[in-house]
Design an enzyme around this catalytic site. Structure first.
Site, PDB file in Angstrom:
ATOM      1  N   TYR A  53       0.830  -1.211   0.000  1.00  0.00           N
ATOM      2  CA  TYR A  53       0.000   0.000   0.000  1.00  0.00           C
ATOM      3  C   TYR A  53       0.866   1.263   0.000  1.00  0.00           C
ATOM      4  CZ  TYR A  53      -4.284  -2.731   0.825  1.00  0.00           C
ATOM      5  OH  TYR A  53      -5.343  -3.604   0.720  1.00  0.00           O
ATOM      6  N   SER A 210     -13.423  -2.533  -0.415  1.00  0.00           N
ATOM      7  CA  SER A 210     -14.209  -1.579  -1.237  1.00  0.00           C
ATOM      8  C   SER A 210     -15.708  -1.754  -1.011  1.00  0.00           C
ATOM      9  CB  SER A 210     -13.861  -1.726  -2.724  1.00  0.00           C
ATOM     10  OG  SER A 210     -12.557  -1.285  -2.970  1.00  0.00           O
ATOM     11  N   PRO A 211     -16.157  -1.644   0.250  1.00  0.00           N
ATOM     12  CA  PRO A 211     -17.588  -1.847   0.543  1.00  0.00           C
ATOM     13  C   PRO A 211     -18.483  -0.783  -0.092  1.00  0.00           C
ATOM     14  CG  PRO A 211     -16.433  -0.980   2.464  1.00  0.00           C
ATOM     15  CD  PRO A 211     -15.379  -1.331   1.460  1.00  0.00           C
ATOM     16  N   LEU A 212     -17.893   0.365  -0.444  1.00  0.00           N
ATOM     17  CA  LEU A 212     -18.670   1.408  -1.147  1.00  0.00           C
ATOM     18  C   LEU A 212     -18.241   1.438  -2.611  1.00  0.00           C
ATOM     19  CD1 LEU A 212     -18.373   4.269   1.538  1.00  0.00           C
ATOM     20  CD2 LEU A 212     -20.078   2.417   1.401  1.00  0.00           C
ATOM     21  N   ALA A 213     -17.681   0.323  -3.076  1.00  0.00           N
ATOM     22  CA  ALA A 213     -17.198   0.216  -4.459  1.00  0.00           C
ATOM     23  C   ALA A 213     -16.180   1.315  -4.766  1.00  0.00           C
ATOM     24  CB  ALA A 213     -18.354   0.234  -5.448  1.00  0.00           C
ATOM     25  N   GLY A 214     -15.336   1.587  -3.772  1.00  0.00           N
ATOM     26  CA  GLY A 214     -14.293   2.602  -3.975  1.00  0.00           C
ATOM     27  C   GLY A 214     -14.875   3.993  -4.149  1.00  0.00           C
ATOM     28  N   GLY A 215     -16.087   4.220  -3.638  1.00  0.00           N
ATOM     29  CA  GLY A 215     -16.734   5.541  -3.760  1.00  0.00           C
ATOM     30  C   GLY A 215     -17.718   5.602  -4.924  1.00  0.00           C
ATOM     31  N   PHE A 218     -21.418   6.552  -4.808  1.00  0.00           N
ATOM     32  CA  PHE A 218     -21.768   7.980  -4.838  1.00  0.00           C
ATOM     33  C   PHE A 218     -21.561   8.573  -6.231  1.00  0.00           C
ATOM     34  CE2 PHE A 218     -20.491   7.216  -0.469  1.00  0.00           C
ATOM     35  CZ  PHE A 218     -21.520   7.816   0.226  1.00  0.00           C
TER      36      PHE A 218
HETATM   37  N1  LIG Z   1      -7.535  -7.291  -0.442  1.00  0.00           N
HETATM   38  C1  LIG Z   1      -7.593  -6.513  -1.503  1.00  0.00           C
HETATM   39  O1  LIG Z   1      -7.305  -6.931  -2.635  1.00  0.00           O
HETATM   40  C2  LIG Z   1      -8.041  -5.092  -1.325  1.00  0.00           C
HETATM   41  C3  LIG Z   1      -8.290  -4.276  -2.449  1.00  0.00           C
HETATM   42  C4  LIG Z   1      -8.727  -2.961  -2.239  1.00  0.00           C
HETATM   43  C5  LIG Z   1      -8.896  -2.490  -0.923  1.00  0.00           C
HETATM   44  N2  LIG Z   1      -8.608  -3.296   0.136  1.00  0.00           N
HETATM   45  C6  LIG Z   1      -8.820  -2.822   1.534  1.00  0.00           C
HETATM   46  O2  LIG Z   1     -10.137  -2.332   1.647  1.00  0.00           O
HETATM   47  C7  LIG Z   1     -10.101  -1.011   2.176  1.00  0.00           C
HETATM   48  C8  LIG Z   1     -11.276  -0.250   1.677  1.00  0.00           C
HETATM   49  O3  LIG Z   1     -11.246  -0.140   0.239  1.00  0.00           O
HETATM   50  P1  LIG Z   1     -11.708   1.208  -0.461  1.00  0.00           P
HETATM   51  O4  LIG Z   1     -10.859   2.331   0.015  1.00  0.00           O
HETATM   52  O5  LIG Z   1     -11.813   0.981  -1.910  1.00  0.00           O
HETATM   53  O6  LIG Z   1     -13.162   1.336   0.230  1.00  0.00           O
HETATM   54  P2  LIG Z   1     -14.461   2.159  -0.074  1.00  0.00           P
HETATM   55  O7  LIG Z   1     -14.969   2.598   1.255  1.00  0.00           O
HETATM   56  O8  LIG Z   1     -15.339   1.374  -0.967  1.00  0.00           O
HETATM   57  O9  LIG Z   1     -13.986   3.431  -0.923  1.00  0.00           O
HETATM   58  C9  LIG Z   1     -13.334   4.497  -0.320  1.00  0.00           C
HETATM   59  C10 LIG Z   1     -13.459   5.662  -1.264  1.00  0.00           C
HETATM   60  O10 LIG Z   1     -14.829   6.100  -1.234  1.00  0.00           O
HETATM   61  C11 LIG Z   1     -14.860   7.484  -1.019  1.00  0.00           C
HETATM   62  N3  LIG Z   1     -16.026   7.836  -0.214  1.00  0.00           N
HETATM   63  C12 LIG Z   1     -16.387   7.345   1.001  1.00  0.00           C
HETATM   64  N4  LIG Z   1     -17.490   7.967   1.470  1.00  0.00           N
HETATM   65  C13 LIG Z   1     -17.826   8.880   0.527  1.00  0.00           C
HETATM   66  C14 LIG Z   1     -18.858   9.847   0.434  1.00  0.00           C
HETATM   67  N5  LIG Z   1     -19.758   9.995   1.427  1.00  0.00           N
HETATM   68  N6  LIG Z   1     -18.908  10.614  -0.691  1.00  0.00           N
HETATM   69  C15 LIG Z   1     -18.003  10.481  -1.670  1.00  0.00           C
HETATM   70  N7  LIG Z   1     -16.971   9.583  -1.628  1.00  0.00           N
HETATM   71  C16 LIG Z   1     -16.888   8.804  -0.541  1.00  0.00           C
HETATM   72  C17 LIG Z   1     -13.612   7.770  -0.225  1.00  0.00           C
HETATM   73  O11 LIG Z   1     -13.276   9.138  -0.373  1.00  0.00           O
HETATM   74  P3  LIG Z   1     -12.654   9.959   0.865  1.00  0.00           P
HETATM   75  O12 LIG Z   1     -11.256   9.449   1.014  1.00  0.00           O
HETATM   76  O13 LIG Z   1     -12.751  11.370   0.386  1.00  0.00           O
HETATM   77  O14 LIG Z   1     -13.492   9.715   2.065  1.00  0.00           O
HETATM   78  C18 LIG Z   1     -12.602   6.844  -0.858  1.00  0.00           C
HETATM   79  O15 LIG Z   1     -12.027   7.418  -2.005  1.00  0.00           O
HETATM   80  C19 LIG Z   1      -8.723  -0.467   1.765  1.00  0.00           C
HETATM   81  O16 LIG Z   1      -8.274   0.578   2.593  1.00  0.00           O
HETATM   82  C20 LIG Z   1      -7.875  -1.703   1.938  1.00  0.00           C
HETATM   83  O17 LIG Z   1      -7.536  -1.840   3.311  1.00  0.00           O
HETATM   84  C21 LIG Z   1      -8.206  -4.593  -0.055  1.00  0.00           C
END
Ligand SMILES: NC(=O)c1ccc[n+]([C@@H]2O[C@H](COP(=O)([O-])OP(=O)(O)OC[C@H]3O[C@@H](n4cnc5c(N)ncnc54)[C@H](OP(=O)(O)O)[C@@H]3O)[C@@H](O)[C@H]2O)c1
Length: 300
Positions: A53, A210-215, A218
């Site tokens: 990361y 990516s529970p919010l599909a990476g944002g 929204f």
């Molecule tokens: N094992 C694997 O292969 C793998 C792959 C990917 C991720 N992961 C893990 O999963 C974690 C979560 O993944 P993710 O970061 O993709 O999760 P996510 O919660 O689906 O997406 C986060 C993104 O959504 C945006 N977001 C959240 N709330 C929002 C809102 N109210 N309005 C607009 N945008 C919003 C965030 O922006 P802001 O930053 O501005 O809040 C951020 O860019 C990672 O940190 C990592 O630890 C694991």
């Protein structure tokens, strides 16, 4: 905050905080420490990392913050991953983008993570992705050695299909404790490819990345994202949630496999939304409305 019992001596928080995007948050060590403590106070005690990361920098940056507060590390459960390599100025020894689950690499990577975090143990180490050359005997040897040396408490995988999970498990002295997979209202694969069935069968609790599909729930412009957003908004009003992220988390939390969502934002208000979602109970009708909106066609 609900605790999920993984082993007799290991519990994780139902909501996990993910640090993949840490380098984008532009926080100094004191600010990271504040974030860790505020998140901890919400009951979110489990953090998710990976060696790769932030171009191999996130673990160390997090470790610098941990160093500022004696005793903090012991209050957290650190999950990290290994097994992916790519060329980087921070890893000059990496020649190409490839997967490496050799015994030597797993041990070396775990030891480097320990150093980065300034700790002498990892709570859970995951194999990040399925490696086409994965030799389960070697992985088993690496896991046994790290366990025997007290460097890693438990092991799991990420992005493994059921057959891959079972195959690796069959070689291990101690079974895998989780499979970290992509699950969100925009990603239904694990409901349909047997991954969540296996988790239920084996009583293993999955983590959702990516529970919010990476944002994209929204901001997604594609038809599927727009369909799902509309339904999430409707249900948000029905359940009195503040925003659609709460509904998305509640949807994941409702699955009987006890999915642990990994929140990917560094903003404390967004972590609070995930925590609030643990109090929302959707109806079966609402759950299926989201599921069907994502499928784009009605269930049979
Ligand atoms: N094992 C694997 O292969 C793998 C792959 C990917 C991720 N992961 C893990 O999963 C974690 C979560 O993944 P993710 O970061 O993709 O999760 P996510 O919660 O689906 O997406 C986060 C993104 O959504 C945006 N977001 C959240 N709330 C929002 C809102 N109210 N309005 C607009 N945008 C919003 C965030 O922006 P802001 O930053 O501005 O809040 C951020 O860019 C990672 O940190 C990592 O630890 C694991």
């Amino acid at each position: 905050m609900e605790r999920i019992k993984i082993k007799d001596d290991l519990e994780l928080s139902r909501i996990i905080h993910g640090y993949w995007r840490l380098m984008d948050w532009n926080l100094n060590s004191n600010e990271i420490l504040n974030l860790i403590e505020e998140t901890y106070d919400l009951g979110v005690t489990t953090v998710d990392h990976a060696d790769i990361y932030g171009n191999f920098c996130c673990e160390e940056k997090f470790g610098e913050a941990l160093k500022l507060k004696k005793g903090l590390r012991e209050k957290l459960q650190i999950v990290t991953k290994c097994g992916i390599k790519f060329p980087s100025e921070n890893r000059p020894e990496n020649k190409s983008h490839c997967y490496d689950t050799s015994k030597e690499h797993i041990i070396k990577s775990a030891e480097r993570s320990l150093k980065n975090f300034n700790t002498d143990y990892l709570d859970v180490l995951l194999i990040h992705r399925v490696d086409a050359l994965l030799n389960p005997e070697e992985v088993a040897e690496a896991f046994s050695k790290l366990k025997k040396d007290g460097k890693v408490r438990y092991f799991g995988v990420s992005n493994f299909l059921p057959s891959q999970f079972n195959m690796l498990n069959s070689y291990l002295e101690e079974e895998l404790v989780t499979n970290q997979i992509e699950i969100s209202p925009l990603c239904l694969n694990s409901f349909e490819d047997g991954t969540l069935d296996l988790m239920l069968q084996k009583r293993v609790k999955p983590m959702a990345w990516s529970p919010l599909a990476g944002g994209r729930i929204f901001s997604g412009e594609e038809e599927k994202a727009l369909r799902v957003k509309e339904v999430l908004n409707k249900i948000k009003d029905e359940v009195g949630a503040e925003d659609i992220d709460e509904v998305a988390y509640a949807w994941l939390l409702m699955h009987p496999s006890k999915i642990m969502p990994i929140v990917g934002s560094g903003k404390i208000d967004r972590i609070k939304s995930a925590v609030r979602a643990t109090d929302i109970l959707l109806t079966r009708d609402q759950w299926f409305e989201i599921y069907v909106a994502s499928r784009g066609v009605d269930i049979p």
